[in-house]
Design a protein around this motif. Structure first.
Motif, PDB file in Angstrom:
ATOM      1  N   SER A 218     -39.319 -77.845 -11.188  1.00 49.52           N
ATOM      2  CA  SER A 218     -38.487 -76.791 -11.767  1.00 49.52           C
ATOM      3  C   SER A 218     -39.368 -75.622 -12.172  1.00 49.52           C
ATOM      4  CB  SER A 218     -37.714 -77.329 -12.965  1.00 49.52           C
ATOM      5  OG  SER A 218     -38.608 -77.752 -13.963  1.00 49.52           O
ATOM      6  N   ALA A 219     -38.769 -74.456 -12.164  1.00 50.99           N
ATOM      7  CA  ALA A 219     -39.488 -73.234 -12.505  1.00 50.99           C
ATOM      8  C   ALA A 219     -38.559 -72.330 -13.305  1.00 50.99           C
ATOM      9  CB  ALA A 219     -39.946 -72.526 -11.231  1.00 50.99           C
ATOM     10  N   LEU A 220     -39.150 -71.433 -14.033  1.00 51.75           N
ATOM     11  CA  LEU A 220     -38.403 -70.463 -14.829  1.00 51.75           C
ATOM     12  C   LEU A 220     -38.823 -69.070 -14.389  1.00 51.75           C
ATOM     13  CD1 LEU A 220     -36.567 -69.774 -17.266  1.00 51.75           C
ATOM     14  CD2 LEU A 220     -38.637 -69.829 -18.667  1.00 51.75           C
ATOM     15  N   ALA A 221     -37.854 -68.239 -14.010  1.00 49.07           N
ATOM     16  CA  ALA A 221     -38.157 -66.873 -13.587  1.00 49.07           C
ATOM     17  C   ALA A 221     -38.561 -66.061 -14.805  1.00 49.07           C
ATOM     18  CB  ALA A 221     -36.950 -66.254 -12.899  1.00 49.07           C
ATOM     19  N   LEU A 222     -39.778 -65.554 -14.814  1.00 45.82           N
ATOM     20  CA  LEU A 222     -40.268 -64.720 -15.917  1.00 45.82           C
ATOM     21  C   LEU A 222     -39.865 -63.266 -15.720  1.00 45.82           C
ATOM     22  CD1 LEU A 222     -43.834 -66.227 -16.366  1.00 45.82           C
ATOM     23  CD2 LEU A 222     -41.768 -66.737 -17.669  1.00 45.82           C
ATOM     24  N   GLU A 223     -39.734 -62.858 -14.473  1.00 51.04           N
ATOM     25  CA  GLU A 223     -39.242 -61.528 -14.131  1.00 51.04           C
ATOM     26  C   GLU A 223     -38.379 -61.701 -12.889  1.00 51.04           C
ATOM     27  OE1 GLU A 223     -42.742 -59.540 -11.466  1.00 51.04           O
ATOM     28  OE2 GLU A 223     -43.110 -59.597 -13.610  1.00 51.04           O
ATOM     29  N   PRO A 224     -37.561 -60.728 -12.554  1.00 48.75           N
ATOM     30  CA  PRO A 224     -36.681 -60.898 -11.403  1.00 48.75           C
ATOM     31  C   PRO A 224     -37.460 -61.290 -10.145  1.00 48.75           C
ATOM     32  CG  PRO A 224     -36.095 -58.924 -12.599  1.00 48.75           C
ATOM     33  CD  PRO A 224     -37.364 -59.431 -13.216  1.00 48.75           C
ATOM     34  N   VAL A 225     -36.918 -62.251  -9.413  1.00 47.13           N
ATOM     35  CA  VAL A 225     -37.538 -62.729  -8.176  1.00 47.13           C
ATOM     36  C   VAL A 225     -36.702 -62.224  -7.013  1.00 47.13           C
ATOM     37  CG1 VAL A 225     -38.214 -64.759  -6.856  1.00 47.13           C
ATOM     38  CG2 VAL A 225     -38.429 -64.787  -9.341  1.00 47.13           C
ATOM     39  N   THR A 226     -37.361 -61.524  -6.091  1.00 46.55           N
ATOM     40  CA  THR A 226     -36.680 -61.000  -4.906  1.00 46.55           C
ATOM     41  C   THR A 226     -37.313 -61.621  -3.664  1.00 46.55           C
ATOM     42  OG1 THR A 226     -38.182 -59.138  -4.645  1.00 46.55           O
ATOM     43  CG2 THR A 226     -36.273 -58.812  -6.104  1.00 46.55           C
ATOM     44  N   ALA A 227     -36.932 -61.097  -2.527  1.00 44.68           N
ATOM     45  CA  ALA A 227     -37.501 -61.584  -1.272  1.00 44.68           C
ATOM     46  C   ALA A 227     -38.974 -61.224  -1.138  1.00 44.68           C
ATOM     47  CB  ALA A 227     -36.724 -61.023  -0.094  1.00 44.68           C
ATOM     48  N   HIS A 228     -39.449 -60.272  -1.960  1.00 45.06           N
ATOM     49  CA  HIS A 228     -40.817 -59.783  -1.809  1.00 45.06           C
ATOM     50  C   HIS A 228     -41.692 -59.950  -3.040  1.00 45.06           C
ATOM     51  CE1 HIS A 228     -39.498 -58.125   1.958  1.00 45.06           C
ATOM     52  NE2 HIS A 228     -38.525 -57.476   1.330  1.00 45.06           N
TER      53      HIS A 228
ATOM     54  N   GLY B 233     -33.985 -64.746   0.139  1.00 42.31           N
ATOM     55  CA  GLY B 233     -34.002 -63.289   0.016  1.00 42.31           C
ATOM     56  C   GLY B 233     -33.101 -62.748  -1.075  1.00 42.31           C
ATOM     57  N   ALA B 234     -32.347 -63.611  -1.738  1.00 42.90           N
ATOM     58  CA  ALA B 234     -31.446 -63.163  -2.805  1.00 42.90           C
ATOM     59  C   ALA B 234     -32.254 -62.794  -4.042  1.00 42.90           C
ATOM     60  CB  ALA B 234     -30.458 -64.272  -3.141  1.00 42.90           C
TER      61      ALA B 234
ATOM     62  N   GLU C  78     -35.828 -71.241  -5.098  1.00 41.51           N
ATOM     63  CA  GLU C  78     -34.394 -71.121  -4.884  1.00 41.51           C
ATOM     64  C   GLU C  78     -33.708 -71.559  -6.167  1.00 41.51           C
ATOM     65  OE1 GLU C  78     -33.962 -73.620  -1.505  1.00 41.51           O
ATOM     66  OE2 GLU C  78     -34.218 -75.452  -2.640  1.00 41.51           O
ATOM     67  N   PRO C  79     -32.466 -71.178  -6.352  1.00 39.13           N
ATOM     68  CA  PRO C  79     -31.759 -71.628  -7.555  1.00 39.13           C
ATOM     69  C   PRO C  79     -31.774 -73.151  -7.637  1.00 39.13           C
ATOM     70  CG  PRO C  79     -30.497 -69.938  -6.424  1.00 39.13           C
ATOM     71  CD  PRO C  79     -31.643 -70.288  -5.529  1.00 39.13           C
TER      72      PRO C  79
END
Length: 161
Positions: A95-105, A123-124, A145-146
């Motif tokens: 499991s991971a926690l997004a610290l900042e928005p994650v995009t395709a890049h 890519g979402a 991925e979610p």
């Protein structure tokens, strides 16, 4: 030149040791196979073989070692016990926690207690604070991925250390 022909064993010994030393730097098992070829040529020298035959022995033994022995040795060395995962394999599915928005890049996630660069698998755009699951590791980037798309259970909490 005559000295070299009379003391050819020195050339093969130096080549054997030099190739073995290079192997310790590369750890690819290629130079080790060449080193064994030089050792075979050294043995041929002591058996009284001429220079041409020594070179042929070196070439044939080296080629056979590279083509026959090296693939088996590499496969054996890279295969570990099934229950022993390397660090990358352990992260897949974590499991991971997004610290900042994650995009395709781009993006940043926290996995365990470590911060990783990340990108989304499909890519979402995934907003900061989203619980994610590591789909794979691509170099030094976690492809995420979610968490719900990997399985229907809620993701376990991630340590904020």
């Amino acid at each position: 030149m005559e000295w070299l022909l009379d003391n050819g064993w020195i050339l093969w010994l130096v080549l054997f040791l030099g190739l073995a030393a290079v192997e310790t730097l590369t750890l690819d098992l290629f130079f080790l196979m060449l080193s064994v070829g030089a050792l075979a040529a050294l043995v041929a020298t002591f058996a009284g073989a001429g220079l041409v035959l020594q070179i042929v022995v070196f070439a044939v033994v080296s080629l056979l070692m590279i083509l026959l022995v090296r693939p088996i040795a590499v496969r054996h060395l890279r295969k570990g016990p099934a229950d022993q995962l390397n660090n990358i394999d352990r992260l897949v599915g974590a499991s991971a926690l997004a610290l900042e928005p994650v995009t395709a890049h781009s993006g940043t996630v926290k996995i365990g207690g470590d911060t990783w660069t990340a990108r989304s698998a499909d890519g979402a755009a995934l907003p900061a604070g989203t619980r994610l699951s590591v789909a794979r590791i691509d170099g030094a980037t976690a492809v995420v991925e979610p968490a719900a798309s990997r399985d229907d259970r809620p993701a376990p909490p991630v340590a904020d250390a």
